[in-house]
Design a protein around this motif. Structure first.
Motif, short mmCIF file in Angstrom:
data_model
loop_
_atom_site.label_atom_id
_atom_site.label_comp_id
_atom_site.label_asym_id
_atom_site.label_seq_id
_atom_site.Cartn_x
_atom_site.Cartn_y
_atom_site.Cartn_z
N ILE A 1 33.49 46.60 56.14
CA ILE A 1 34.54 47.29 55.33
C ILE A 1 34.09 47.34 54.07
CG2 ILE A 1 37.08 47.11 54.72
CD1 ILE A 1 37.25 44.70 57.10
N THR A 2 34.26 48.88 53.64
CA THR A 2 33.85 49.29 52.25
C THR A 2 35.47 49.68 51.77
OG1 THR A 2 31.89 50.28 52.99
CG2 THR A 2 32.74 51.09 51.03
N ASN A 3 35.70 48.91 50.64
CA ASN A 3 37.03 49.18 50.06
C ASN A 3 36.70 50.14 48.64
OD1 ASN A 3 38.67 46.91 51.37
ND2 ASN A 3 36.59 45.90 50.93
N ILE A 4 37.79 51.03 48.58
CA ILE A 4 37.62 51.84 47.45
C ILE A 4 38.88 52.09 46.71
CG2 ILE A 4 35.62 53.10 48.31
CD1 ILE A 4 37.88 55.62 48.57
N ASP A 5 38.91 52.07 45.43
CA ASP A 5 40.40 52.42 44.66
C ASP A 5 39.89 53.10 43.39
OD1 ASP A 5 43.16 51.05 44.80
OD2 ASP A 5 42.74 51.84 42.81
N TYR A 6 40.46 53.79 42.79
CA TYR A 6 40.32 54.49 41.30
C TYR A 6 40.59 53.70 40.38
CZ TYR A 6 44.74 56.61 40.97
OH TYR A 6 46.29 56.67 40.78
N SER A 7 41.38 52.62 40.66
CA SER A 7 41.43 51.57 39.47
C SER A 7 40.11 50.49 39.34
CB SER A 7 42.89 50.69 39.69
OG SER A 7 42.61 49.64 38.87
N ALA A 8 39.42 50.56 38.15
CA ALA A 8 38.04 49.71 38.14
C ALA A 8 38.82 48.54 37.99
CB ALA A 8 37.60 50.38 36.70
N VAL A 9 40.02 48.21 37.22
CA VAL A 9 40.38 46.94 37.09
C VAL A 9 40.72 45.95 38.26
CG1 VAL A 9 42.17 45.47 36.07
CG2 VAL A 9 41.58 47.77 34.85
N VAL A 10 41.21 46.91 39.43
CA VAL A 10 41.42 45.91 40.68
C VAL A 10 40.10 45.76 41.42
CG1 VAL A 10 42.08 47.72 42.10
CG2 VAL A 10 43.15 45.66 42.46
N ILE A 11 39.16 46.71 41.40
CA ILE A 11 38.02 46.63 42.18
C ILE A 11 37.11 45.65 41.48
CG2 ILE A 11 35.85 47.86 42.57
CD1 ILE A 11 37.93 48.90 44.42
N GLU A 12 37.06 45.34 40.23
CA GLU A 12 36.29 44.10 39.68
C GLU A 12 37.25 42.92 40.08
OE1 GLU A 12 33.54 42.09 38.23
OE2 GLU A 12 33.53 44.00 38.78
N LYS A 13 38.45 43.04 40.12
CA LYS A 13 39.25 41.66 40.42
C LYS A 13 38.75 41.15 41.79
CE LYS A 13 43.15 41.20 37.14
NZ LYS A 13 44.49 40.94 37.24
N MET A 14 38.88 42.12 42.60
CA MET A 14 38.67 42.00 44.11
C MET A 14 37.39 41.76 44.58
SD MET A 14 41.69 42.43 45.35
CE MET A 14 41.89 42.69 47.28
N ARG A 15 36.35 42.05 43.99
CA ARG A 15 34.87 41.86 43.92
C ARG A 15 34.55 40.37 43.65
NH1 ARG A 15 32.70 45.51 40.80
NH2 ARG A 15 32.34 46.94 42.60
N GLN A 16 35.31 40.00 42.39
CA GLN A 16 35.23 38.57 42.05
C GLN A 16 35.72 37.50 42.88
OE1 GLN A 16 36.22 38.31 37.86
NE2 GLN A 16 34.83 39.87 37.28
N ARG A 17 36.83 38.04 43.42
CA ARG A 17 37.81 37.20 44.51
C ARG A 17 37.01 36.87 45.55
NH1 ARG A 17 43.88 39.21 45.62
NH2 ARG A 17 43.82 39.09 43.38
N HIS A 18 36.27 37.91 45.98
CA HIS A 18 35.60 37.62 47.34
C HIS A 18 34.27 37.64 47.42
CE1 HIS A 18 39.51 38.46 49.45
NE2 HIS A 18 40.03 39.49 48.50
#
Length: 204
Positions: free
Chosen positions: A76-93
């Motif tokens: 699964i590749t997840n994309i979003d235009y919010s850099a804030v949420v992408i970094e949070k989700m990367r760290q979370r998982h």
């Protein structure tokens, strides 16, 4: 700033989402419409091969990807235009679900090669782009262009025989215009009791 926008149109802006995700806790999560538990039987029906390459369009901090991962979907590749949420989700998982990929990207300009994915899923992203004021029967040109770009880009990055799954509360007479393309087929399913949701299944 409140988590909720002052005006619905703010749902269509990157600034709103960056500020919202900055305010939310590290474990904050929000799911538009149905949870994965609600739609899991349909997802398993539509995506029987759990090694399918899945693109999550506008992932936000939804639990959909993590719950699909836990259910056996490991690509699964997840994309979003919010850099804030992408970094949070990367760290979370990154420890518990290291195979989940997180990339800052706009659904209207996908930086992937043609035919890169088997499946694409939109669960509320297109709806956020439709919050601009205007006549729902005759939406503003910007809305038409934004939604058309998302669909065109999604079809481009899907392989021949791929599938675009879109979950929304938007009724067919408001959504079908954006999802009708030559060489594709569109199936619409009505979900829920009382308040209905709609599942659009576009096959390439």
């Amino acid at each position: 700033m409140s988590i909720l926008p002052h005006k619905n149109e703010e749902y269509s802006t990157k600034d709103y989402w960056n500020q919202r995700y900055t305010q939310e806790s590290e474990e904050g999560a929000f799911d538009w419409f149905k949870s994965y538990a609600d739609i899991a039987p349909i997802i398993r029906e539509l995506i029987p091969n759990k090694s399918s390459r899945v693109l999550m369009l506008g992932c936000g901090n939804s639990k959909l990807s993590e719950e699909m991962w836990d259910d056996g979907y490991k690509s699964i590749t997840n994309i979003d235009y919010s850099a804030v949420v992408i970094e949070k989700m990367r760290q979370r998982h990154e420890v518990a679900r290291p195979g989940l990929e997180w990339r800052e990207m706009d659904v209207r300009d996908l930086r992937f090669d043609d035919g890169s994915f088997d499946v694409a899923i939109d669960k509320g992203t297109m709806d956020a782009m439709m919050t601009t004021k205007g006549d729902v029967w005759n939406p503003p040109q910007q809305v038409v262009e934004d939604c058309s770009k998302e669909v065109d880009e999604t079809i481009r990055v899907l392989r021949q025989g791929g599938i675009f799954i879109y979950l929304t509360f938007g009724q067919p007479h408001f959504r079908r215009r954006f999802l009708t393309r030559p060489g594709t087929t569109l199936e619409v399913r009505e979900l829920g009791e009382g308040f209905h949701y709609y599942l659009y299944i576009l096959r390439t």
